[in-house]
Design an enzyme around this catalytic site. Structure first.
Site, PDB file in Angstrom:
ATOM      1  N   CYS A  65      -0.641   4.043   6.108  1.00 18.82           N
ATOM      2  CA  CYS A  65      -0.213   2.710   6.523  1.00 18.82           C
ATOM      3  C   CYS A  65       1.251   2.740   6.979  1.00 18.82           C
ATOM      4  CB  CYS A  65      -0.378   1.731   5.367  1.00 18.82           C
ATOM      5  SG  CYS A  65      -2.089   1.257   5.104  1.00 18.82           S
ATOM      6  N   CYS A 111      -0.269   4.335   0.433  1.00 16.12           N
ATOM      7  CA  CYS A 111      -0.960   5.470   1.043  1.00 16.12           C
ATOM      8  C   CYS A 111      -0.127   6.067   2.183  1.00 16.12           C
ATOM      9  CB  CYS A 111      -2.378   5.089   1.478  1.00 16.12           C
ATOM     10  SG  CYS A 111      -2.581   4.564   3.173  1.00 16.12           S
ATOM     11  N   CYS A 167       0.856  -1.197   0.000  1.00 11.86           N
ATOM     12  CA  CYS A 167       0.000   0.000   0.000  1.00 11.86           C
ATOM     13  C   CYS A 167       0.888   1.243   0.000  1.00 11.86           C
ATOM     14  CB  CYS A 167      -0.938   0.010   1.207  1.00 11.86           C
ATOM     15  SG  CYS A 167      -2.111   1.394   1.122  1.00 11.86           S
TER      16      CYS A 167
HETATM   17  N1  LIG Z   1      -4.373   9.268  -0.869  1.00 14.54           N
HETATM   18  C1  LIG Z   1      -4.667   8.935   0.511  1.00 14.54           C
HETATM   19  C2  LIG Z   1      -5.322   7.565   0.523  1.00 14.54           C
HETATM   20  C3  LIG Z   1      -5.646   7.078   1.911  1.00 14.54           C
HETATM   21  C4  LIG Z   1      -6.528   5.856   1.838  1.00 14.54           C
HETATM   22  O1  LIG Z   1      -7.685   5.936   1.386  1.00 14.54           O
HETATM   23  N2  LIG Z   1      -6.003   4.691   2.291  1.00 14.54           N
HETATM   24  C5  LIG Z   1      -6.787   3.502   2.109  1.00 14.54           C
HETATM   25  C6  LIG Z   1      -5.859   2.291   2.099  1.00 14.54           C
HETATM   26  S1  LIG Z   1      -5.118   1.931   3.628  1.00 14.54           S
HETATM   27  C7  LIG Z   1      -7.841   3.337   3.167  1.00 14.54           C
HETATM   28  O2  LIG Z   1      -8.692   2.477   3.020  1.00 14.54           O
HETATM   29  N3  LIG Z   1      -7.784   4.097   4.246  1.00 14.54           N
HETATM   30  C8  LIG Z   1      -8.757   4.053   5.302  1.00 14.54           C
HETATM   31  C9  LIG Z   1      -8.142   4.593   6.574  1.00 14.54           C
HETATM   32  O3  LIG Z   1      -6.946   4.899   6.563  1.00 14.54           O
HETATM   33  O4  LIG Z   1      -8.840   4.647   7.592  1.00 14.54           O
HETATM   34  C10 LIG Z   1      -3.383   8.920   1.328  1.00 14.54           C
HETATM   35  O5  LIG Z   1      -2.366   8.511   0.800  1.00 14.54           O
HETATM   36  O6  LIG Z   1      -3.426   9.321   2.502  1.00 14.54           O
HETATM   37 ZN   LIG Z   2      -2.784   2.200   3.139  1.00 11.07          ZN
END
Ligand SMILES: N[C@@H](CCC(=O)N[C@@H](CS)C(=O)NCC(=O)O)C(=O)O
Ligand SMILES: [Zn+2]
Ligand SMILES: [Zn+2]
Length: 188
Positions: free
Chosen positions: A52, A49, A47
């Site tokens: 994480c 993002c 991931c």
């Molecule tokens: N572009 C955003 C995407 C974040 C995102 O949507 N992460 C996904 C994959 S882990 C998710 O489901 N997040 C829910 C959360 O973090 O609670 C970033 O990088 O912060």
């Molecule tokens: Zn993530």
């Protein structure tokens, strides 16, 4: 060559289909937080993002899920803090070393009941290998040069992993099916 994560950079080690869980530990050298899993991870993936947890220097996280009934905190639970109470995934991190031990969804959500974990925090062998790369474009939000994101996608392809800018199509379909049922557009 662009570096993604230590578990990817030197080629992917396949997991074992008969593996049935193990112990995760945070990075503290004394009194580590310990989490015991009674099953292998599912949907393990990279991931990109920003939310994480990644080991130092890694561009991607490696994260999978287990049913929450299969996860228990078995040592030093007092060191865990939720890093962002407003996120859908409540990520429990060690307040000393910063590693995320598990993420749990408490609200109504298609993935409620599944906990998010990083199998690399375990010394046990057999965890499912990463299956795909998610949120690849989000690596740019972490500061990765947008001009070089093609190299990242190419490197994943070389490793045999498909790249997506959200989750994989089967997981996105599962989310949409849950939403369609909830809003009455699909039979419950
Ligand atoms: N572009 C955003 C995407 C974040 C995102 O949507 N992460 C996904 C994959 S882990 C998710 O489901 N997040 C829910 C959360 O973090 O609670 C970033 O990088 O912060
Ligand atoms: Zn993530
Ligand atoms: Zn720690």
């Amino acid at each position: 060559m662009v570096s993604l994560h230590p578990l990817l950079d030197n080629g992917i080690t396949p997991g074992s289909p008969s593996f049935s869980g193990g112990t995760l530990k945070c990075l503290c050298s004394s009194s580590p937080v310990e989490v015991t899993l009674t099953s292998n991870v599912l949907h393990n993936h990279a991931c990109g993002c920003t939310k994480c947890w990644k080991p130092a220097g890694a561009l991607f996280s490696i994260v999978g899920v287990v049913p929450k009934a299969n996860l228990s905190v078995t040592a030093n639970a007092d060191k865990l803090v939720i890093i962002d109470e407003s996120a859908a995934i409540q990520r429990y991190a060690c307040k000393e070393c910063g590693a995320h031990l598990y993420g749990r969804i408490e609200k109504e959500h298609p993935f409620a009941g599944l906990d998010f974990v990083h199998a690399e925090l375990s010394e046990d062998k057999g965890w499912q290998e990463p299956q795909f790369a998610a949120f690849v474009s989000s690596a740019i939000e972490q500061g990765f040069d947008p001009e070089k994101i093609g190299e990242v996608r190419g490197r994943f392809k070389e490793l045999g992993l498909e790249t997506y800018d959200a989750l994989s199509p089967p997981l996105m379909d599962a989310i949409a099916t849950w939403t369609g049922k909830k809003n009455g557009k699909l039979p419950a």
